[in-house]
Enzyme design. Structure first.
Site, PDB file in Angstrom:
ATOM      1  N   ASP A  46      16.100  64.336  23.493  1.00 46.66           N
ATOM      2  CA  ASP A  46      17.474  63.846  23.355  1.00 46.66           C
ATOM      3  C   ASP A  46      17.720  63.395  21.922  1.00 46.66           C
ATOM      4  O   ASP A  46      16.891  62.693  21.322  1.00 46.66           O
ATOM      5  CB  ASP A  46      17.719  62.664  24.293  1.00 46.66           C
ATOM      6  CG  ASP A  46      19.102  62.079  24.095  1.00 46.66           C
ATOM      7  OD1 ASP A  46      20.092  62.726  24.517  1.00 46.66           O
ATOM      8  OD2 ASP A  46      19.215  60.997  23.483  1.00 46.66           O
ATOM      9  N   TYR A  51      22.369  59.565  14.788  1.00 44.49           N
ATOM     10  CA  TYR A  51      21.048  59.075  14.405  1.00 44.49           C
ATOM     11  C   TYR A  51      20.714  59.503  12.974  1.00 44.49           C
ATOM     12  O   TYR A  51      20.174  60.597  12.732  1.00 44.49           O
ATOM     13  CB  TYR A  51      19.974  59.584  15.366  1.00 44.49           C
ATOM     14  CG  TYR A  51      20.199  59.209  16.818  1.00 44.49           C
ATOM     15  CD1 TYR A  51      20.982  58.117  17.175  1.00 44.49           C
ATOM     16  CD2 TYR A  51      19.630  59.961  17.842  1.00 44.49           C
ATOM     17  CE1 TYR A  51      21.185  57.782  18.501  1.00 44.49           C
ATOM     18  CE2 TYR A  51      19.823  59.622  19.173  1.00 44.49           C
ATOM     19  CZ  TYR A  51      20.608  58.538  19.497  1.00 44.49           C
ATOM     20  OH  TYR A  51      20.805  58.212  20.823  1.00 44.49           O
ATOM     21  N   LYS A  77      24.802  64.668  21.462  1.00 48.54           N
ATOM     22  CA  LYS A  77      25.970  63.863  21.804  1.00 48.54           C
ATOM     23  C   LYS A  77      27.164  64.240  20.940  1.00 48.54           C
ATOM     24  O   LYS A  77      27.007  64.853  19.874  1.00 48.54           O
ATOM     25  CB  LYS A  77      25.636  62.379  21.643  1.00 48.54           C
ATOM     26  CG  LYS A  77      24.397  61.994  22.450  1.00 48.54           C
ATOM     27  CD  LYS A  77      24.060  60.541  22.344  1.00 48.54           C
ATOM     28  CE  LYS A  77      22.785  60.237  23.111  1.00 48.54           C
ATOM     29  NZ  LYS A  77      21.586  60.713  22.416  1.00 48.54           N
TER      30      LYS A  77
END
Length: 336
Positions: A46, A51, A77
């Site tokens: 994931d 990030y 995401k």
């Protein structure tokens, strides 16, 4: 699609630390950590554009580049579009402060519209070096980033990201979608909508040994009733349950340090590791499909696998309940 049917195993790999969360991680250390996860059989990864402004996706993609695409499950995401421009101001990450101050210097567009969702996916595919995604989470439409304005962001996502991802799932472009958040309320609101429903959700930090009461009150009964499953992010509560000093992405306050010391003492009494208790607690709820602890050192992967497979005596769970260290409503292994 059921997450339990989609995910290969109950332990995945969370890549937030690879975005240089809290510290600057050398490239070779990051790569070795992902390689260790692969070599030890982990096949669910994931990540997110957020990030490190794309850094985690880039690092993960470098390792996955020579792996057969059908041999692993990948989620990322939407909600952040990484721009080519360099950020010159201090970015506002709400409660998360300077979480990724050591990440890439690119500007980040925080947007959950249909157009931004498409752009976000395109950027992720490019950074990851893959031709498709399995799961897409709608990222951070919650109070911790937006305060009282979170409902506006939720509505932007409802009319934008939710509909794009529902269409992509229906077309077979992705296999599943849901929300990836640190708060329960956006998921509760989504499950109450009379619209195409998510397949699951990634809930970070809200179903751990240290923090689970709120999730048990409304969210998890709703999810169980609707057959919507959960990936547990941050099962070590930002590291405090794995020997670190952070809780909720900040230095842990005294009351959390005190509770962790009680948990550790109980674990030591029964001859088990606190990480084993943390992982197995998060996995004991019937809604949980997988846990995805993060790591930045190869040795951590072996520790996580050992914790997952460690035998925890039923007496530990009984004592945990008796000491009021968990909610009476929390399902425990061995039906304690």
């Amino acid at each position: 699609m059921s997450l339990k049917n989609l995910l290969p195993g109950r332990l995945g790999f969370g890549t937030a630390p690879l975005g240089n969360m809290f510290r600057a991680i050398p490239d070779d250390e990051a790569r070795a950590t992902v390689e260790a996860a692969w070599d030890q059989g982990i096949r669910y990864y994931d990540t997110a554009p957020f990030y490190g402004a794309g850094l985690a996706e880039e690092r993960l993609g470098q390792v996955l580049a020579d792996k057969p695409r059908d041999s692993y499950v990948l989620s990322t995401k939407v909600g952040r579009v990484i721009l080519d421009e360099i950020e010159t101001d201090v970015p506002d990450f709400g409660e998360k402060g300077g979480l990724f101050e050591h990440g890439n210097p690119n500007k980040i567009l925080h947007e959950w519209t249909a157009d931004a969702t498409e752009r976000s996916i395109e950027g992720s595919l490019k950074r990851l070096g893959v031709d498709r995604l399995d799961i897409v989470w709608v990222h951070d439409i919650a109070q911790d980033f937006h305060g009282d304005a979170w409902i506006q962001k939720f509505e932007e996502a409802r009319t934008g990201a939710f509909r794009v991802l529902s269409r992509l799932r229906d077309e077979g472009v992705i296999k599943a979608w849901g929300l990836g958040v640190n708060k329960t309320e956006p998921i509760e609101l989504t499950l109450a909508l009379d619209e195409p429903q998510p397949d699951g959700f990634l809930l970070a930090g809200r179903y751990t040994l240290l923090d689970h009461e709120h999730a048990l009150q409304r969210l998890l009964p709703m999810a169980q009733e609707q057959g919507v499953e959960m990936v547990v992010g941050g099962p070590y509560s930002s590291g405090i349950l794995a020997g670190g000093s952070h809780f909720e992405y900040q230095q842990a306050p005294p009351e959390i340090i005190e509770k962790v010391s009680r948990l550790k003492a109980l674990a030591e009494k029964h001859g088990i590791g606190i990480k084993a208790a943390a992982l197995q607690f998060s996995l004991a709820h019937p809604v949980t499909a997988a846990v995805i602890p993060g790591a930045t050192r190869p040795s951590r992967i072996a520790e996580d696998l050992a914790a997952l497979n460690e035998t925890v005596p039923a007496a530990f769970w009984h004592d945990l309940r008796a000491a009021n260290l968990v909610s009476p409503a929390a399902p425990l292994p061995d039906a304690a």
